[in-house]
Design a protein around this motif. Structure first.
Motif, PDB file in Angstrom:
ATOM      1  N   LYS A 162       0.846  -1.193   0.000  1.00 21.07           N
ATOM      2  CA  LYS A 162       0.000   0.000   0.000  1.00 21.07           C
ATOM      3  C   LYS A 162       0.879   1.239   0.000  1.00 21.07           C
ATOM      4  O   LYS A 162       1.791   1.363   0.819  1.00 21.07           O
ATOM      5  CB  LYS A 162      -0.931  -0.003   1.209  1.00 21.07           C
ATOM      6  CG  LYS A 162      -1.868   1.215   1.258  1.00 21.07           C
ATOM      7  CD  LYS A 162      -1.318   2.298   2.150  1.00 21.07           C
ATOM      8  CE  LYS A 162      -2.192   3.548   2.126  1.00 21.07           C
ATOM      9  NZ  LYS A 162      -1.743   4.559   3.129  1.00 21.07           N
ATOM     10  N   PHE A 163       0.621   2.143  -0.950  1.00 25.06           N
ATOM     11  CA  PHE A 163       1.335   3.411  -1.037  1.00 25.06           C
ATOM     12  C   PHE A 163       0.345   4.545  -0.775  1.00 25.06           C
ATOM     13  O   PHE A 163      -0.687   4.640  -1.436  1.00 25.06           O
ATOM     14  CB  PHE A 163       1.962   3.587  -2.419  1.00 25.06           C
ATOM     15  CG  PHE A 163       3.117   2.661  -2.689  1.00 25.06           C
ATOM     16  CD1 PHE A 163       4.418   3.042  -2.387  1.00 25.06           C
ATOM     17  CD2 PHE A 163       2.902   1.402  -3.242  1.00 25.06           C
ATOM     18  CE1 PHE A 163       5.487   2.183  -2.639  1.00 25.06           C
ATOM     19  CE2 PHE A 163       3.962   0.536  -3.490  1.00 25.06           C
ATOM     20  CZ  PHE A 163       5.259   0.930  -3.184  1.00 25.06           C
ATOM     21  N   LYS A 194       8.006   7.786  -9.734  1.00 20.87           N
ATOM     22  CA  LYS A 194       9.239   7.108 -10.146  1.00 20.87           C
ATOM     23  C   LYS A 194       9.851   6.330  -8.976  1.00 20.87           C
ATOM     24  O   LYS A 194      10.389   5.229  -9.165  1.00 20.87           O
ATOM     25  CB  LYS A 194      10.238   8.130 -10.683  1.00 20.87           C
ATOM     26  CG  LYS A 194       9.800   8.777 -11.998  1.00 20.87           C
ATOM     27  CD  LYS A 194      10.765   9.885 -12.428  1.00 20.87           C
ATOM     28  CE  LYS A 194      10.280  10.559 -13.709  1.00 20.87           C
ATOM     29  NZ  LYS A 194      11.159  11.682 -14.112  1.00 20.87           N
ATOM     30  N   ASN A 195       9.750   6.898  -7.777  1.00 20.56           N
ATOM     31  CA  ASN A 195      10.290   6.204  -6.609  1.00 20.56           C
ATOM     32  C   ASN A 195       9.481   4.950  -6.290  1.00 20.56           C
ATOM     33  O   ASN A 195      10.039   3.937  -5.849  1.00 20.56           O
ATOM     34  CB  ASN A 195      10.304   7.130  -5.390  1.00 20.56           C
ATOM     35  CG  ASN A 195      11.009   6.484  -4.203  1.00 20.56           C
ATOM     36  OD1 ASN A 195      12.212   6.221  -4.243  1.00 20.56           O
ATOM     37  ND2 ASN A 195      10.255   6.200  -3.150  1.00 20.56           N
ATOM     38  N   LEU A 196       8.162   4.994  -6.522  1.00 15.94           N
ATOM     39  CA  LEU A 196       7.341   3.787  -6.344  1.00 15.94           C
ATOM     40  C   LEU A 196       7.873   2.675  -7.242  1.00 15.94           C
ATOM     41  O   LEU A 196       8.007   1.519  -6.809  1.00 15.94           O
ATOM     42  CB  LEU A 196       5.877   4.101  -6.664  1.00 15.94           C
ATOM     43  CG  LEU A 196       4.844   2.978  -6.511  1.00 15.94           C
ATOM     44  CD1 LEU A 196       3.470   3.563  -6.182  1.00 15.94           C
ATOM     45  CD2 LEU A 196       4.729   2.107  -7.766  1.00 15.94           C
ATOM     46  N   ALA A 197       8.169   3.032  -8.489  1.00 16.49           N
ATOM     47  CA  ALA A 197       8.740   2.032  -9.405  1.00 16.49           C
ATOM     48  C   ALA A 197      10.089   1.538  -8.897  1.00 16.49           C
ATOM     49  O   ALA A 197      10.402   0.334  -8.996  1.00 16.49           O
ATOM     50  CB  ALA A 197       8.891   2.644 -10.793  1.00 16.49           C
ATOM     51  N   LEU A 234      11.344   5.806   1.213  1.00 18.44           N
ATOM     52  CA  LEU A 234      12.615   6.465   0.887  1.00 18.44           C
ATOM     53  C   LEU A 234      13.800   5.531   1.105  1.00 18.44           C
ATOM     54  O   LEU A 234      14.837   5.676   0.462  1.00 18.44           O
ATOM     55  CB  LEU A 234      12.784   7.727   1.743  1.00 18.44           C
ATOM     56  CG  LEU A 234      11.698   8.794   1.552  1.00 18.44           C
ATOM     57  CD1 LEU A 234      11.891   9.924   2.554  1.00 18.44           C
ATOM     58  CD2 LEU A 234      11.723   9.328   0.124  1.00 18.44           C
ATOM     59  N   ASN A 235      13.642   4.581   2.020  1.00 16.04           N
ATOM     60  CA  ASN A 235      14.692   3.599   2.319  1.00 16.04           C
ATOM     61  C   ASN A 235      14.077   2.204   2.338  1.00 16.04           C
ATOM     62  O   ASN A 235      13.921   1.592   3.399  1.00 16.04           O
ATOM     63  CB  ASN A 235      15.350   3.920   3.667  1.00 16.04           C
ATOM     64  CG  ASN A 235      16.004   5.286   3.681  1.00 16.04           C
ATOM     65  OD1 ASN A 235      17.026   5.508   3.048  1.00 16.04           O
ATOM     66  ND2 ASN A 235      15.394   6.213   4.410  1.00 16.04           N
TER      67      ASN A 235
END
Length: 416
Positions: free
Chosen positions: A5-6, A18-21, A279-280
């Protein structure tokens, strides 16, 4: 099978998408279903649109255009070619909103709210699904409203589990990467319903339960579950692990990291819940599971602001007994008040509530027919779980205390 879940903060702009990818590429996405919220503060912006529909129609079009412009900027950052079909698909979703407003005949705010608010999730998942396909992460977009069926209690709908279980287990291909919306469902007439604010976590839990998933991971902008909300408390600490029971207690008292309804379906099937930083993504974060001890064992702080404290006593100074309390709770239910804390003595009864449906004045008028009533609006409710004396002392410093309640594990303090 795993559920991701985002939330809105994780996809607030093109870089977030892009970070989700990047997260998917880092941790893997085989046999995965992704639940995504509306982008950034879109839900708040949608609420402004709904308010304008009812109270300021001259501002309706401009407020909707602001949301469209926000999403269009993200589209332009993600897709070089404006001829990409995602532009037309998103534009069609905005046209659906306009069409609804043009044809709606219902004066029911809660019904209108649910028909409009969910377009934030529909738009965000459409954009993300197209972007993932574009960069080679093949996925299937699912309309969650065809899977999660609910009653018609708009803005806080209850899931019809048997029907939902049948639809999800029969029609979701778990061998593929799927992406769907959080927060939404539909009733027996196929009108959109919502599961309550922040209900996307609950959506992930519903799918996990129905699909017998191995794990659920909630990706957030914090390292995991903290012992306090860093927006309100300094020096918040990461909780490495907590039990379902502990997490349910924290949720009940208002901890915002995990939605209150999320944990019950996971606990029933003992599905571990991970809360990690988008983020990490390789950091461990927090694990919520069966029989886990709180680690570290520190006081946990929760703040619920903008509460209402109502204090009642009988007009003739008689005892507040069972029939009085039953009558009071019946009224709280009728006026859709969420109770955060209660305290009673022989001749008085105090209750701290959330006025989510703007029924406070009608409730107070009703109560005054039978009780002496005083109220304080916009109060703060502080809760400390696993408190110590230093924690209580720090919490009370420089505050006007209206009410205080202590049990062996919990202290609650209401302040102005």
């Amino acid at each position: 099978m795993q559920l991701f879940k985002f939330g809105g903060a994780s996809v607030k702009d093109a870089e977030g998408v892009k970070n989700l990818a990047h997260v998917l590429s880092t941790v893997g996405y085989s046999n995965t279903l992704i639940v995504v919220s509306a982008m950034g503060k879109t839900t708040n912006a949608m609420e402004t649109v709904i308010a304008n529909y009812f109270d300021a129609k001259h501002q309706l079009q401009s407020s909707l255009q602001d949301i469209k412009k926000f999403h269009n900027n993200i589209l332009l950052d993600l897709f070089e070619n404006e001829q990409h079909p995602v532009f037309e698909t998103v534009d069609n979703l905005f046209q659906e909103i306009v069409l609804f407003f043009d044809h709606n005949k219902s004066p029911n705010y809660n019904f209108v709210y649910d028909q409009v608010i969910g377009f934030g999730e529909l738009i965000s998942t459409t954009i993300i699904s197209h972007y993932l396909n574009k960069i080679g992460i093949t996925n299937t977009w699912l309309d969650v409203r065809t899977f999660i069926k609910t009653d018609n209690y708009y803005r806080n709908a209850k899931v019809h589990w048997n029907q939902t279980q049948e639809l999800i287990s029969t029609h979701v291909d778990t061998s593929k990467l799927n992406i769907t919306q959080g927060f939404l469902g539909s009733d027996s007439n196929n009108f959109t319903t919502t599961l309550g604010r922040e209900g996307s976590d609950y959506t992930a839990a519903v799918f996990a339960y129905c699909l017998n998933a191995n794990t659920v991971t909630i990706w957030k902008d914090v390292p995991g579950v903290l012992n306090a909300d860093p927006r309100y408390f300094e020096n918040a600490e990461l909780l490495h692990q907590i039990s379902y029971t502990e997490a349910i207690e924290l949720s009940y008292y208002g901890a915002s990291v995990i939605h209150p309804k999320t944990l019950q379906p996971l606990q029933r099937k003992e599905i571990p819940l991970h809360v990690k930083s988008f983020l990490n993504p390789e950091n461990e974060g927090t694990t919520v599971g069966k029989d886990l001890t709180l680690n570290p064992k520190v006081p946990c702080y929760i703040l619920k602001n903008n509460q209402v404290l109502i204090s009642l006593s009988s007009l003739d100074f008689s005892y507040i007994v069972e029939d009085n309390i039953s009558h009071i709770f019946s009224l709280l239910h009728d006026y859709k008040m969420k109770v955060s804390m209660i305290q009673n003595s022989a001749i008085s009864f105090s209750v701290c509530i959330e006025n989510n449906y703007d029924n406070l004045e009608r409730l107070l008028l009703h109560l005054k027919a039978k009780y002496k009533v005083s109220s304080h609006k916009a109060v703060n409710l502080y809760t400390i779980r696993h408190y110590n004396q230093q924690a209580i002392h720090d919490m009370e410093a420089e505050k006007e205390i209206l009410l205080k309640q202590i049990t062996p594990e919990i202290v609650q303090i209401i302040t102005k």
